[in-house]
Design a protein around this motif. Structure first.
Motif, PDB file in Angstrom:
ATOM      1  N   PHE A   1      56.641  -3.701  89.455  1.00 43.04           N
ATOM      2  CA  PHE A   1      55.519  -3.515  88.543  1.00 43.04           C
ATOM      3  C   PHE A   1      54.652  -2.344  88.983  1.00 43.04           C
ATOM      4  N   ARG A   2      54.229  -2.351  90.238  1.00 45.62           N
ATOM      5  CA  ARG A   2      53.310  -1.316  90.725  1.00 45.62           C
ATOM      6  C   ARG A   2      53.930   0.085  90.673  1.00 45.62           C
ATOM      7  N   VAL A   3      55.164   0.200  91.120  1.00 37.77           N
ATOM      8  CA  VAL A   3      55.816   1.518  91.121  1.00 37.77           C
ATOM      9  C   VAL A   3      55.995   2.016  89.692  1.00 37.77           C
ATOM     10  N   SER A   4      56.500   1.162  88.817  1.00 39.05           N
ATOM     11  CA  SER A   4      56.741   1.576  87.434  1.00 39.05           C
ATOM     12  C   SER A   4      55.443   1.895  86.712  1.00 39.05           C
ATOM     13  N   PHE A   5      54.460   1.028  86.852  1.00 37.11           N
ATOM     14  CA  PHE A   5      53.184   1.250  86.178  1.00 37.11           C
ATOM     15  C   PHE A   5      52.538   2.539  86.676  1.00 37.11           C
ATOM     16  N   CYS A   6      52.493   2.706  87.976  1.00 42.17           N
ATOM     17  CA  CYS A   6      51.835   3.892  88.538  1.00 42.17           C
ATOM     18  C   CYS A   6      52.600   5.177  88.234  1.00 42.17           C
ATOM     19  N   ASP A   7      53.933   5.132  88.270  1.00 37.52           N
ATOM     20  CA  ASP A   7      54.723   6.318  87.913  1.00 37.52           C
ATOM     21  C   ASP A   7      54.414   6.778  86.490  1.00 37.52           C
TER      22      ASP A   7
ATOM     23  N   PHE B   1      42.368  -2.814  88.610  1.00 38.14           N
ATOM     24  CA  PHE B   1      43.415  -3.397  87.763  1.00 38.14           C
ATOM     25  C   PHE B   1      44.513  -4.024  88.610  1.00 38.14           C
ATOM     26  N   LEU B   2      45.009  -3.291  89.579  1.00 34.82           N
ATOM     27  CA  LEU B   2      46.114  -3.781  90.407  1.00 34.82           C
ATOM     28  C   LEU B   2      45.704  -4.957  91.288  1.00 34.82           C
ATOM     29  N   ALA B   3      44.433  -5.084  91.576  1.00 33.97           N
ATOM     30  CA  ALA B   3      43.958  -6.175  92.436  1.00 33.97           C
ATOM     31  C   ALA B   3      44.218  -7.553  91.832  1.00 33.97           C
ATOM     32  N   ASP B   4      44.371  -7.626  90.514  1.00 34.90           N
ATOM     33  CA  ASP B   4      44.641  -8.910  89.864  1.00 34.90           C
ATOM     34  C   ASP B   4      46.077  -9.386  90.070  1.00 34.90           C
ATOM     35  N   PHE B   5      46.940  -8.524  90.512  1.00 36.47           N
ATOM     36  CA  PHE B   5      48.358  -8.866  90.693  1.00 36.47           C
ATOM     37  C   PHE B   5      48.574  -9.263  92.149  1.00 36.47           C
ATOM     38  N   THR B   6      48.390 -10.545  92.388  1.00 37.14           N
ATOM     39  CA  THR B   6      48.423 -11.095  93.740  1.00 37.14           C
ATOM     40  C   THR B   6      49.633 -12.017  93.913  1.00 37.14           C
ATOM     41  N   GLU B   7      49.898 -12.371  95.149  1.00 39.50           N
ATOM     42  CA  GLU B   7      50.966 -13.342  95.414  1.00 39.50           C
ATOM     43  C   GLU B   7      50.710 -14.628  94.643  1.00 39.50           C
ATOM     44  N   GLN B   8      49.473 -15.088  94.659  1.00 43.30           N
ATOM     45  CA  GLN B   8      49.134 -16.324  93.966  1.00 43.30           C
ATOM     46  C   GLN B   8      49.376 -16.201  92.457  1.00 43.30           C
ATOM     47  N   ALA B   9      48.988 -15.088  91.864  1.00 47.05           N
ATOM     48  CA  ALA B   9      49.166 -14.899  90.418  1.00 47.05           C
ATOM     49  C   ALA B   9      50.648 -14.833  90.045  1.00 47.05           C
ATOM     50  N   TRP B  10      51.419 -14.043  90.801  1.00 46.95           N
ATOM     51  CA  TRP B  10      52.856 -13.945  90.514  1.00 46.95           C
ATOM     52  C   TRP B  10      53.536 -15.299  90.693  1.00 46.95           C
ATOM     53  N   THR B  11      53.221 -15.984  91.782  1.00 45.21           N
ATOM     54  CA  THR B  11      53.855 -17.270  92.068  1.00 45.21           C
ATOM     55  C   THR B  11      53.524 -18.285  90.978  1.00 45.21           C
ATOM     56  N   ALA B  12      52.284 -18.280  90.512  1.00 46.13           N
ATOM     57  CA  ALA B  12      51.891 -19.189  89.435  1.00 46.13           C
ATOM     58  C   ALA B  12      52.731 -18.944  88.183  1.00 46.13           C
ATOM     59  N   GLN B  13      52.946 -17.688  87.834  1.00 50.47           N
ATOM     60  CA  GLN B  13      53.749 -17.390  86.643  1.00 50.47           C
ATOM     61  C   GLN B  13      55.226 -17.707  86.868  1.00 50.47           C
ATOM     62  N   LEU B  14      55.727 -17.419  88.050  1.00 54.39           N
ATOM     63  CA  LEU B  14      57.145 -17.685  88.330  1.00 54.39           C
ATOM     64  C   LEU B  14      57.462 -19.180  88.322  1.00 54.39           C
ATOM     65  N   THR B  15      56.454 -20.024  88.504  1.00 50.28           N
ATOM     66  CA  THR B  15      56.685 -21.476  88.510  1.00 50.28           C
ATOM     67  C   THR B  15      56.236 -22.153  87.215  1.00 50.28           C
TER      68      THR B  15
ATOM     69  N   PRO C   1      45.593  -1.793  66.383  1.00 47.02           N
ATOM     70  CA  PRO C   1      45.141  -1.262  67.667  1.00 47.02           C
ATOM     71  C   PRO C   1      44.786  -2.380  68.639  1.00 47.02           C
ATOM     72  N   TYR C   2      44.795  -2.050  69.901  1.00 52.98           N
ATOM     73  CA  TYR C   2      44.468  -3.019  70.954  1.00 52.98           C
ATOM     74  C   TYR C   2      43.836  -2.261  72.117  1.00 52.98           C
ATOM     75  N   THR C   3      42.763  -2.790  72.638  1.00 54.39           N
ATOM     76  CA  THR C   3      42.127  -2.193  73.807  1.00 54.39           C
ATOM     77  C   THR C   3      42.663  -2.876  75.054  1.00 54.39           C
ATOM     78  N   PHE C   4      43.269  -2.081  75.916  1.00 51.35           N
ATOM     79  CA  PHE C   4      43.841  -2.575  77.173  1.00 51.35           C
ATOM     80  C   PHE C   4      42.980  -2.027  78.298  1.00 51.35           C
ATOM     81  N   MET C   5      42.421  -2.929  79.076  1.00 50.23           N
ATOM     82  CA  MET C   5      41.495  -2.518  80.130  1.00 50.23           C
ATOM     83  C   MET C   5      42.223  -2.306  81.456  1.00 50.23           C
ATOM     84  N   VAL C   6      41.951  -1.167  82.062  1.00 49.24           N
ATOM     85  CA  VAL C   6      42.412  -0.856  83.415  1.00 49.24           C
ATOM     86  C   VAL C   6      41.130  -0.575  84.203  1.00 49.24           C
ATOM     87  N   GLY C   7      40.675  -1.581  84.938  1.00 48.61           N
ATOM     88  CA  GLY C   7      39.363  -1.476  85.555  1.00 48.61           C
ATOM     89  C   GLY C   7      38.328  -1.362  84.452  1.00 48.61           C
TER      90      GLY C   7
END
Length: 169
Positions: free
Chosen positions: A20-26, A40-54, A150-156
């Motif tokens: 995610f980080r490499v693709s998004f940032c590239d 923006f990237l601070a929201d993507f944590t181990e806890q957040a990913w693990t919650a979605q994966l389960t 249209p949609y507003t997508f917030m990055v920070g």
């Protein structure tokens, strides 16, 4: 090239996060001030990913080349502000490392996403895409997605101009 696909487990959270980080940032980092991107990237944590994966409401598929991760797709509950049938789903992320663009992997990931959405009983699929991401927009249009609005997508604190797209299933 020997691409395989599998359902990631919670042990793969850091792999998904890295892709995610490499693709998004590239693709997008040049658009943002460092503090907005970091927030923006601070929201993507181990806890957040693990919650979605389960969480059964989400579905992931990971693409690998001889064990090396190259991309993934994630489906989840629709949270976009659109009027739709209750049985809709959202394509939350489809990321592929740049080196692997144009090799059919995104097609396979999208086919899986559409098939999985149908298996889950979804009548339609929604997604958002950055207005000026023309490559992605053409890809989604080839897959039958149409402009919704249209949609507003917030990055920070930065407001991106995205669009919502919809595909009937």
């Amino acid at each position: 090239m020997s691409i395989t696909y599998r359902t990631p487990t919670t042990k793969d959270w850091s792999t998904i996060d890295h892709l995610f980080r490499v693709s998004f940032c590239d693709t997008f980092a040049h658009l943002y001030a460092e503090e907005d991107l970091d927030a923006f990237l601070a929201d993507f944590t181990e806890q957040a990913w693990t919650a979605q994966l389960t969480d059964a409401a989400y579905a992931f598929l990971l693409a690998e080349d001889e064990g090396e991760p190259v991309g993934y797709v994630k489906l989840g509950p629709r949270e976009l502000p659109v009027a739709s049938a209750e049985n809709s789903i959202e394509l939350r992320q489809l990321y592929l490392l740049k080196h692997w663009h144009g090799q059919g992997i995104a097609e396979h990931l999208m086919r899986w996403a559409v098939d999985t959405a149908k298996e889950r009983g979804a009548a339609e699929m929604f997604l958002t895409v950055y207005t000026d991401n023309h490559r992605a927009r053409r890809f989604y249009e080839r897959w039958g997605f149409d402009y919704v609005g249209p949609y507003t997508f917030m990055v920070g604190n930065h407001r991106d101009e995205d669009i919502i797209m919809r595909r009937p299933l």
